[in-house]
Design a protein around this motif. Sequence first.
Motif, PDB file in Angstrom:
ATOM      1  N   UNK A 151      48.915  24.304  49.244  1.00  0.00           N
ATOM      2  CA  UNK A 151      48.670  25.584  49.460  1.00  0.00           C
ATOM      3  C   UNK A 151      47.003  26.102  49.341  1.00  0.00           C
ATOM      4  N   UNK A 152      46.377  25.006  48.400  1.00  0.00           N
ATOM      5  CA  UNK A 152      44.976  25.326  48.446  1.00  0.00           C
ATOM      6  C   UNK A 152      44.256  24.644  49.890  1.00  0.00           C
ATOM      7  N   UNK A 158      44.733  27.469  52.179  1.00  0.00           N
ATOM      8  CA  UNK A 158      43.968  28.651  51.799  1.00  0.00           C
ATOM      9  C   UNK A 158      42.400  28.232  52.285  1.00  0.00           C
ATOM     10  N   UNK A 217      42.441  28.277  56.338  1.00  0.00           N
ATOM     11  CA  UNK A 217      42.642  29.696  56.865  1.00  0.00           C
ATOM     12  C   UNK A 217      41.311  30.289  56.963  1.00  0.00           C
ATOM     13  N   UNK A 243      36.735  22.462  43.553  1.00  0.00           N
ATOM     14  CA  UNK A 243      36.483  21.198  42.687  1.00  0.00           C
ATOM     15  C   UNK A 243      37.815  20.584  42.804  1.00  0.00           C
ATOM     16  N   UNK A 261      38.179  27.268  48.816  1.00  0.00           N
ATOM     17  CA  UNK A 261      39.076  28.300  48.892  1.00  0.00           C
ATOM     18  C   UNK A 261      38.576  29.275  48.216  1.00  0.00           C
ATOM     19  N   UNK A 262      37.531  29.316  47.442  1.00  0.00           N
ATOM     20  CA  UNK A 262      37.016  30.540  46.739  1.00  0.00           C
ATOM     21  C   UNK A 262      35.560  31.203  47.260  1.00  0.00           C
ATOM     22  N   UNK A 286      45.558  27.386  38.088  1.00  0.00           N
ATOM     23  CA  UNK A 286      44.317  27.225  38.384  1.00  0.00           C
ATOM     24  C   UNK A 286      43.794  27.933  39.791  1.00  0.00           C
ATOM     25  N   UNK A 287      44.693  27.777  40.566  1.00  0.00           N
ATOM     26  CA  UNK A 287      44.302  28.376  42.164  1.00  0.00           C
ATOM     27  C   UNK A 287      45.406  29.526  42.548  1.00  0.00           C
ATOM     28  N   UNK A 288      45.870  30.206  41.572  1.00  0.00           N
ATOM     29  CA  UNK A 288      46.568  31.296  41.670  1.00  0.00           C
ATOM     30  C   UNK A 288      46.044  32.293  42.712  1.00  0.00           C
ATOM     31  N   UNK A 289      44.908  32.655  42.538  1.00  0.00           N
ATOM     32  CA  UNK A 289      44.230  33.650  43.055  1.00  0.00           C
ATOM     33  C   UNK A 289      43.433  33.520  44.504  1.00  0.00           C
ATOM     34  N   UNK A 290      43.839  32.381  45.032  1.00  0.00           N
ATOM     35  CA  UNK A 290      43.048  31.695  46.356  1.00  0.00           C
ATOM     36  C   UNK A 290      43.991  32.061  47.571  1.00  0.00           C
ATOM     37  N   UNK A 291      45.296  32.703  47.114  1.00  0.00           N
ATOM     38  CA  UNK A 291      46.105  32.658  48.446  1.00  0.00           C
ATOM     39  C   UNK A 291      46.095  34.070  49.069  1.00  0.00           C
ATOM     40  N   UNK A 292      45.476  35.021  48.484  1.00  0.00           N
ATOM     41  CA  UNK A 292      45.363  36.262  49.169  1.00  0.00           C
ATOM     42  C   UNK A 292      46.260  37.278  48.749  1.00  0.00           C
ATOM     43  N   UNK A 332      53.176  30.632  48.200  1.00  0.00           N
ATOM     44  CA  UNK A 332      51.850  31.201  48.686  1.00  0.00           C
ATOM     45  C   UNK A 332      51.984  31.058  50.218  1.00  0.00           C
TER      46      UNK A 332
END
Lengths: 90, 467, 292
Positions: free
Chosen positions: B207-208, B211, B214, B372, B399-400, C17-23, C222
């Motif tokens: 999923x990362x 992201x 996308x 990272x 992703x950020x 760690x990446x919970x908030x990158x999926x929109x 996600x």
Amino acid sequence: MKIVREAIAGTLESNDVFVRVSPADKGLNIQVQSIVLGQFGAQIEQAARQTAQMLGVQNAVLSLDDRGAIDCTIRARVETALLRGAEVQA
Amino acid sequence: MSKLFPSLEDALRHCGLRDGMTLSFHHHLRNGDGVLNIALAEAARLGIRDLTLQASSLFDVHAPLIDHIKSGVVTGIETNYMSSGIGRAISRGVLKKPVRFRSHGGRADAIDSGRVQIDIAVIAAPAADCMGNANGLHGPAACGSLGYAMPDALHAKHVIVVTDHIVPYPLMPASIEEITVDCVVQVPSIGDPKGIVSGTTQITRDPVALAISRMAAQVIQHSGLLKEGFSFQTGAGGASLAVTQYLRPLMRQLQITGSFGLGGITGYLVDMLQEGYFRTLMDVQCFDLKAVESIRDNPLHQQISATRYASPSAKSTAVNSLDVVVLGATEIDTHFNVNVHTDSNGQIMGGSGGHSDTAAGAKLSMIVAPLFRARLPIVVDQVLCNSTPGHTVDVLVTQRGIAVNPLRADLNQALRDARLPVYPIEELKQMAQRITGTPHTARPRGRVVAEVEYRDGSLLDTIRAVD
Amino acid sequence: MMRSMLFVPGNSAGMLLNADVHGADGLILDLEDAVAPGEKDAARRLVQGAVQTLGFPGATLIIRINPLGTPYVEEDIARMVPLKPHLLMPTKVASAEDVTAISTLVAQAEQKTGLPQNTVGLIPLLETAQGIEHALEIARSDPRVKALFLGAEDLSSDLQAVRSKEGAEIAYARGRIVMAARAAGIDVYDTPFTDVNDDDGLQQDAALARALGFTGKAAISPRHVAGINAAFTPSPGEISYAREVLAVIEEGERLGKGAVSLRGKMIDKPIVDRARKVLQTAVLLGLERGAL
């Protein structure tokens, strides 16, 4: 806090750390294996040591197998393992 | 007349193999290649020493090479890519003379221009006839395009075609033409099909990575390049290939048809060709069986040589007409220089391939990478190896957030207008370090074990030994 | 307002760690079903560290806790409230008394931490026949209750019904929970779609949920977030129609007309209210400029 039994916490998944604690007689013995040992070895050890000290653990063997965990994960896993290995369950 | 020789030994003798020569190989059979190992074993058996290996890429299947280095059969290596198994040995200094790294385009130019002289090109051919016409379209080890072998065939003093699939003369079409071939040798197997191509290349489910891709598709959408005639290249890995999945609905919505998809071709691009998203594919390397079938059967899916793909001295090449390329990185520094040669400890585990060529040629060269990896921030102060110079890299997508090269104020403005999360690259570095902490970086200080030559022939960087 | 709420397993360091990158508009850090009974202690500490370090500033933060009657719920509340999540999600909530019991524990934790009363809201998960039948009293039970959330998997099992993609077995529960939440003037969220490989199915299910009146929908993967967000985002057509409606109404008021119509259709109050709601959502999502 006294460590009276062997205990584990964490996983070997990416971004996690697997921690094993066992009772010891004198001092904190912290062993760190990590995929980012060169870049973060010292910080990982420090996080583990501070967590043990914060809980008042003076004697224990702590062994960490790190898969790129960030500091707060290392602290959480070490704390969990120490409390699981301690006299009193928390 | 026949050019068929009973054994590789006979063919090598016929071509005058002796100490100090340069032998070349292509990497279309990737991690399934058997021919490089057979040829070096033969040379070793004949007591030949001091060979220089001119290989378009080296994979872990070529591990026996390490022993040939130790025994003095091979004393020089020039290549465009080296996977980590071989790279580890090189990084530990097994080879006295530094490896010479080039890009795919740079290698083609070095050979075409005579800067690199090849004594014998040993060309693994999935199908060949007795006169040496060869292609990658048929036979048990079919690999599709033979684009990287073409400059070698044209310019080597001698050419040996090695095949496990002899067909009646004349083989059509011929990627390698008989006019350049001295000898043809039949062997039981040129490689393990399982290591050559996969069935179809699957798009990542991470999923990362999704992201990131996308967001990358949104950058392309707002770059001004996504219009009729759009051309595109992407790698087969992780977030790179997944960008394609998000481009597709955008192209449909805009009702545009791309002019060409370029590069290493995957089944996913083949689908897009068949569904009319692209008019053509230009293929220098097939990544999966679907691509192999397509290049064999579809006239709009064509093989191109390494020279036409990316040579910097050709009058024009495909990369010069490329709109967008999506590339990976192990590190990128605050000046947008990219490392694809080493890992974060400085150990060799890759190489340019077409990275620096496409970055230089494309109108938009985009790096996609997680902010990272494990705990290591992707943005560093200075890359351990400069593989692709920062002035040819336009944008980093994580992703950020997104960082645009200050040289591209136009793009920066366009992405901000589209309300995408654009930051100075320094800020992305700090954003990562707020989460990971500050890594301690130790640059390797051993002797130089590899030199990275830029596509124009200049020395871009050196790689030092790791203890 | 959340269109999507993404479940994140509380004991997975990598996913946190990446919970908030999926929109996702909301994140549900899960201490309940996603965490094995022997790992509850570990998950609490991991979630604690993740929230303190990462903060997830762009999202509504929700923590799902274990149900009343388990040995975990008190510790869950005591440790999670100091993190000041926007919402705690109590599970298997069956009655107003359940909410009161949870709310009391939350209040104690707030007091102990020195937080103002009602800092932490509640989004009860209704996933039993009792919970659904008591939806209205649960919605009205406590000022902390900001929304209701339907859990169809456990509910189907409680009903002895067969869970299906089409969801006929939960039609009543969906209607009931939306009715109760709207009657109480709070938000309401739909159960997640569980097939991560069926994008079309997700789209249909999310579109249905929006049509039924849900505020948003949860996601267990996600991969579902973008589809849910799209389904709960007003379309350009809806937005421009809403603008036209409001323009016609203003015009009518200016001219002192009693009744106005647009394209031959009477514009009555429900239509105007709906148009205002659509524009409000569009402004919240940054699709429209303007004041709320």
